[in-house]
Scaffold this motif. Structure first.
Motif, PDB file in Angstrom:
ATOM      1  N   LEU A   1       4.600  76.960 -47.049  1.00  0.00           N
ATOM      2  CA  LEU A   1       5.802  76.753 -47.854  1.00  0.00           C
ATOM      3  C   LEU A   1       5.718  75.422 -48.601  1.00  0.00           C
ATOM      4  O   LEU A   1       6.002  75.349 -49.804  1.00  0.00           O
ATOM      5  N   GLN A   2       5.329  74.357 -47.890  1.00  0.00           N
ATOM      6  CA  GLN A   2       5.227  73.047 -48.524  1.00  0.00           C
ATOM      7  C   GLN A   2       4.178  73.050 -49.632  1.00  0.00           C
ATOM      8  O   GLN A   2       4.363  72.424 -50.686  1.00  0.00           O
ATOM      9  N   LYS A   3       3.097  73.773 -49.412  1.00  0.00           N
ATOM     10  CA  LYS A   3       2.047  73.859 -50.429  1.00  0.00           C
ATOM     11  C   LYS A   3       2.574  74.564 -51.681  1.00  0.00           C
ATOM     12  O   LYS A   3       2.346  74.111 -52.807  1.00  0.00           O
ATOM     13  N   GLN A   4       3.284  75.671 -51.489  1.00  0.00           N
ATOM     14  CA  GLN A   4       3.829  76.412 -52.625  1.00  0.00           C
ATOM     15  C   GLN A   4       4.832  75.573 -53.403  1.00  0.00           C
ATOM     16  O   GLN A   4       4.832  75.565 -54.638  1.00  0.00           O
ATOM     17  N   LEU A   5       5.685  74.858 -52.683  1.00  0.00           N
ATOM     18  CA  LEU A   5       6.698  74.038 -53.343  1.00  0.00           C
ATOM     19  C   LEU A   5       6.068  72.865 -54.084  1.00  0.00           C
ATOM     20  O   LEU A   5       6.540  72.473 -55.156  1.00  0.00           O
ATOM     21  N   SER A   6       5.005  72.316 -53.504  1.00  0.00           N
ATOM     22  CA  SER A   6       4.351  71.163 -54.137  1.00  0.00           C
ATOM     23  C   SER A   6       3.700  71.538 -55.461  1.00  0.00           C
ATOM     24  O   SER A   6       3.478  70.684 -56.322  1.00  0.00           O
ATOM     25  N   GLU A   7       3.370  72.823 -55.620  1.00  0.00           N
ATOM     26  CA  GLU A   7       2.728  73.276 -56.851  1.00  0.00           C
ATOM     27  C   GLU A   7       3.721  73.504 -57.986  1.00  0.00           C
ATOM     28  O   GLU A   7       3.332  73.720 -59.134  1.00  0.00           O
ATOM     29  N   LEU A   8       5.014  73.456 -57.684  1.00  0.00           N
ATOM     30  CA  LEU A   8       6.035  73.639 -58.713  1.00  0.00           C
ATOM     31  C   LEU A   8       6.292  72.312 -59.424  1.00  0.00           C
ATOM     32  O   LEU A   8       6.181  71.233 -58.836  1.00  0.00           O
ATOM     33  N   ASP A   9       6.660  72.417 -60.689  1.00  0.00           N
ATOM     34  CA  ASP A   9       6.985  71.237 -61.494  1.00  0.00           C
ATOM     35  C   ASP A   9       8.487  70.978 -61.399  1.00  0.00           C
ATOM     36  O   ASP A   9       9.295  71.756 -61.910  1.00  0.00           O
ATOM     37  N   GLU A  10       8.853  69.873 -60.754  1.00  0.00           N
ATOM     38  CA  GLU A  10      10.271  69.566 -60.560  1.00  0.00           C
ATOM     39  C   GLU A  10      10.981  69.231 -61.867  1.00  0.00           C
ATOM     40  O   GLU A  10      12.206  69.241 -61.928  1.00  0.00           O
ATOM     41  N   ASP A  11      10.226  68.919 -62.924  1.00  0.00           N
ATOM     42  CA  ASP A  11      10.830  68.633 -64.230  1.00  0.00           C
ATOM     43  C   ASP A  11      11.063  69.899 -65.049  1.00  0.00           C
ATOM     44  O   ASP A  11      11.690  69.845 -66.115  1.00  0.00           O
ATOM     45  N   ASP A  12      10.528  71.012 -64.568  1.00  0.00           N
ATOM     46  CA  ASP A  12      10.737  72.298 -65.234  1.00  0.00           C
ATOM     47  C   ASP A  12      12.219  72.646 -65.188  1.00  0.00           C
ATOM     48  O   ASP A  12      12.850  72.595 -64.123  1.00  0.00           O
ATOM     49  N   LEU A  13      12.805  72.998 -66.320  1.00  0.00           N
ATOM     50  CA  LEU A  13      14.240  73.321 -66.377  1.00  0.00           C
ATOM     51  C   LEU A  13      14.574  74.556 -65.546  1.00  0.00           C
ATOM     52  O   LEU A  13      15.732  74.782 -65.208  1.00  0.00           O
ATOM     53  N   CYS A  14      13.557  75.349 -65.241  1.00  0.00           N
ATOM     54  CA  CYS A  14      13.767  76.547 -64.418  1.00  0.00           C
ATOM     55  C   CYS A  14      13.273  76.338 -62.988  1.00  0.00           C
ATOM     56  O   CYS A  14      13.022  77.309 -62.257  1.00  0.00           O
ATOM     57  N   TYR A  15      13.124  75.070 -62.602  1.00  0.00           N
ATOM     58  CA  TYR A  15      12.591  74.742 -61.266  1.00  0.00           C
ATOM     59  C   TYR A  15      13.391  75.400 -60.157  1.00  0.00           C
ATOM     60  O   TYR A  15      12.820  75.973 -59.216  1.00  0.00           O
ATOM     61  N   GLU A  16      14.719  75.345 -60.220  1.00  0.00           N
ATOM     62  CA  GLU A  16      15.555  75.894 -59.148  1.00  0.00           C
ATOM     63  C   GLU A  16      15.372  77.403 -59.017  1.00  0.00           C
ATOM     64  O   GLU A  16      15.406  77.952 -57.918  1.00  0.00           O
ATOM     65  N   PHE A  17      15.184  78.095 -60.146  1.00  0.00           N
ATOM     66  CA  PHE A  17      14.911  79.535 -60.100  1.00  0.00           C
ATOM     67  C   PHE A  17      13.582  79.800 -59.388  1.00  0.00           C
ATOM     68  O   PHE A  17      13.482  80.685 -58.537  1.00  0.00           O
ATOM     69  N   ARG A  18      12.572  79.040 -59.761  1.00  0.00           N
ATOM     70  CA  ARG A  18      11.248  79.259 -59.182  1.00  0.00           C
ATOM     71  C   ARG A  18      11.232  78.902 -57.701  1.00  0.00           C
ATOM     72  O   ARG A  18      10.560  79.543 -56.895  1.00  0.00           O
TER      73      ARG A  18
END
Length: 736
Positions: free
Chosen positions: A410-427
């Protein structure tokens, strides 16, 4: 809040300059003012407990610093934590302590290492006990400062429920092991037992055989226990055992074993009042050396010759053994097991709130038990019952945790997301692990032997609860429901269901609670949870706002045979209609429905706002159809279908409103499912206020932009997965 520390580290807690005391309850147990404020008290209790918890933490730190400057009592250089209460193994001094009040017993406990694992064993069987054990675990987690290892002796039902719950709860520094209770039945089935706990109420007797041979000590708890302190304080009491003491028990607080409750009352033999086995400290290594197994079996065989059966399950046999071997017992202070059955001496175990350690609801009446402080105890229990379990996912700083593959992934998957992405919460929602409690209520159903059985699958939140009774009246077959609720809402649902004759008369409805977390409604996760836990070969993928036609269950079972669903990849479409009227005379036949359609009482579903969603059903053809007919997939098609249970899951990237069903139907088409419309089936959507998510979709431009982005990414994934055949979805989308 004022907090004072005594000479030996004893804690006295003061709120607003006064001791936290039960005296207001004592003086006015039925006060209207208290009754009116009980709800407020319960809501504030959690806040008060947190404040006390923070103060205690600071005080422990201060105490530790003070002791480190003074003479050292540590063996070695391990970091230690200290318990604040002194117990006693001496019966006379215990009774004196009860009379004087437990707060007078104050001294320094032997140390519990900071990162020492505390082992807890619980016997749990069935649906109700699985709910109870969660509240117990919450109360333990709330106060704990040490790693925990729970040993759960569970039947198949409890194991399925609790394994999923703990796997999705993901609490750091907590390990769970299961032991098959059904395999242990033969060990105790020869003992007749009249107690409501049944055969499982005898299984604590065989823990020396059941638990790992290298496990030296364990705290054993009933499921109806609530902790009001750190369990490490109880674990520390093991250090006080002397000589041949191997059992830590609290004296029974009722007159049961005195044999004077009624004429001809003949209890099992016990030492004085006997001991209650709701809380037990077991020194397993010594018990094994003493041949405990042989000891209790011989005692039980001897006593059963005259007693014929047990009345209080394992407790009777424990007491009979102790009667013959009193040296086995270390008598715990009674605040370690405040027993709230009717007519007990539990009120002598405490004077102030600070005295309370463990509360035991050991009456069949549970929360309805008679006790002059029952409102206080009930509020404490309800605090944990309704407490948000997600808040208990706290790291134990300074204590290394065992590697958890799920948590690491889970931590690995979340770390690969871009927190600055406007759709971050959706992803992010796609990877969120929601705590899940399967089969929240009793479930009992055996699918039909002819392999035609169909389960209705749906999901809902608290605002759609009123639909449950109506659906149960329309659909007599099995139902699998995923409910998205907070901990407090789950208890409201429980009370609602238990108060409904319609729902309580149905045992073929599986209620699966998915606990709230994050800002979006995880609609497709909920559908997947409900789909995964069906026991029939087929499922009807519906929504909670629809009422199926009367007799649809039997009609679908016949259609499954007629259309050979077992050997073909078909999705049987149930045409969807809607009414704008809250009170509807539900059509009892297709002819009656067509008449209402012509009069404008009914409409084809979403005809006014989203025609494309159901247009391919071809309602004009359906009006006169007498046999099933095939239709082709078109862009944005989202019918309600009957499929085999092995159909693909819903895509979790779609949350809240928009494209959650469309994407699923598209994937069915990509896997070459044939869409077949049933000519004599229908369902009707009932009106309701707009959901929070559709309101966000309509009002929030960024929401719509993110949904469009997710759609495009889904279509690209489809192309990669299904190749050339999936190009039509991109073309259809561009042309729509």
């Amino acid at each position: 809040m004022d907090v004072g520390i005594g000479v030996f580290g004893c804690l006295s807690i003061y709120l607003y300059g006064k001791p936290v005391s039960l005296s207001p309850l004592e003086s006015q147990p039925h006060s209207p003012r208290y009754t009116a404020s009980s709800q407020r008290d319960r809501e504030s209790l959690e806040v008060r407990m947190r404040e006390v918890e923070e103060e205690n933490r600071a005080l422990r730190k201060q105490l530790s610093l003070a002791q480190s400057r003074g003479p050292s009592h540590h063996r070695g250089n391990h970091s230690k934590t200290y318990s604040m209460e002194e117990g006693t193994g001496d019966s006379e001094s215990l009774r004196a302590g009860i009379v004087a009040g437990n707060s007078s017993e104050c001294g320094q406990q032997p140390a519990v290492e900071k990162c020492e694992t505390i082992h807890v064993a619980i016997v749990c069987a069935g649906y109700n006990a699985s709910r109870d054990v969660v509240t117990l675990v919450k109360s333990v987690l709330f106060h704990r400062r040490n790693p925990l290892h729970f040993h759960l002796i569970a039947d198949a039902i409890a194991k399925q429920i609790l394994a999923t719950l703990f796997q999705t709860w993901m609490v750091p520094a907590v390990r769970i092991d299961f032991y098959d209770a059904d395999e242990l039945k033969s060990e105790v089935s020869w003992i007749p037992n009249k107690h409501y706990s049944g055969i499982y109420g005898l299984m604590k007797l065989v823990l020396t055989k059941t638990l790992p041979s290298n496990l030296e000590r364990v705290i054993v708890l009933d499921t109806d226990i609530t902790f009001a302190t750190d369990i490490a304080e109880l674990w520390a009491v093991f250090h006080k055992f002397k000589g041949q003491q191997v059992l830590g028990l609290v004296e029974n607080q009722s007159d049961w074993y005195l044999g004077n409750l009624w004429k001809n009352h003949r209890p099992w033999p016990a030492l004085g009042r006997g001991y209650n086995t709701g809380v037990i400290l077991l020194l397993l290594d010594k018990l094994r050396k003493m041949k405990w197994e042989q000891m209790w079996r011989l005692t039980a065989e001897r006593e059963l010759m005259s007693m014929l059966s047990t009345s209080l399950a394992d407790q009777d046999i424990f007491n009979a053994v102790i009667k013959q071997n009193p040296f086995l017992v270390y008598q715990l202070p009674c605040f370690w097991n405040v027993q709230l059955s009717d007519h007990t001496r539990s009120e002598q175990c405490y004077r102030d709130v600070s005295d309370l350690k463990v509360i035991h609801w050991n009456s069949p009446k549970k929360l309805r038990v008679k006790n002059k402080h029952v409102e206080f105890f009930r509020n404490l229990y309800l605090t944990f019952l309704e407490y948000d379990g997600n808040l208990l996912r706290r790291e134990l700083f300074g204590c290394p945790s065992e590697a958890d593959i799920n948590s690491e992934n889970l931590q690995k998957q979340l770390s690969e997301l871009d927190e600055d992405d406007l759709c971050y919460e959706f992803r992010r929602e796609r990877f969120t692990v929601h705590r899940t409690h399967l089969y929240f209520l009793h479930y009992e159903y055996e699918p039909a032997s002819d392999n035609t059985d169909v389960t209705l699958v749906a999901q809902l939140s608290m605002d759609r609860l009123q639909m449950l009774e109506a659906i149960c009246k329309h659909w007599e077959g099995p139902i699998s429901l995923a409910l998205y609720l907070s901990d407090a809402e789950a208890q409201q649902f429980l009370r609602y269901a238990q108060g409904s004759e319609v729902l309580m008369s149905r045992h073929n409805v599986g209620y699966h609670i998915v606990y709230k977390e994050g800002q979006f409604y995880p609609v497709n996760l909920l559908r997947n949870v409900a789909m995964k836990h069906i026991s029939t070969p087929y499922m009807f993928l519906s929504d909670i706002d629809f009422l199926p036609m009367y007799g649809l269950y039997e009609y679908l079972r016949k259609s499954v045979i007629q259309l050979d669903l077992a050997n073909t990849k078909k999705a049987l479409i149930v045409p969807a209609f809607e009414t704008l009227r809250y009170r509807l005379s539900f059509p009892k036949s297709k002819a009656e429905l067509l008449s209402m359609l012509d009069m404008g009482t009914l409409f084809t579903f979403r005809y006014h706002v989203w025609t494309k969603g159901h247009a391919p059903t071809n309602f004009a053809k359906w009006r006169t159809a007498t046999t099933p007919y095939r239709v082709e997939w078109e862009a944005d098609f989202e019918p309600y279908v009957v499929v085999r249970k092995d159909c693909p899951e819903y895509d979790r990237r779609f949350v809240g409103f928009g494209w959650n069903k469309v994407a699923h139907i598209m994937e069915l088409d990509a896997q070459e499912y044939e869409f077949t419309v049933l000519p004599n089936a229908y369902m009707i959507h009932m009106p309701h206020a707009p959901s929070f998510d559709i309101t966000k979709f309509r009002s929030n431009k960024q929401y719509r932009i993110c949904l469009k982005t997710l759609k495009e990414e889904f279509q690209q994934d489809m192309s990669r997965h299904y190749g050339f055949a999936a190009l039509k979805y991109l073309t259809a989308e561009n042309n729509s």
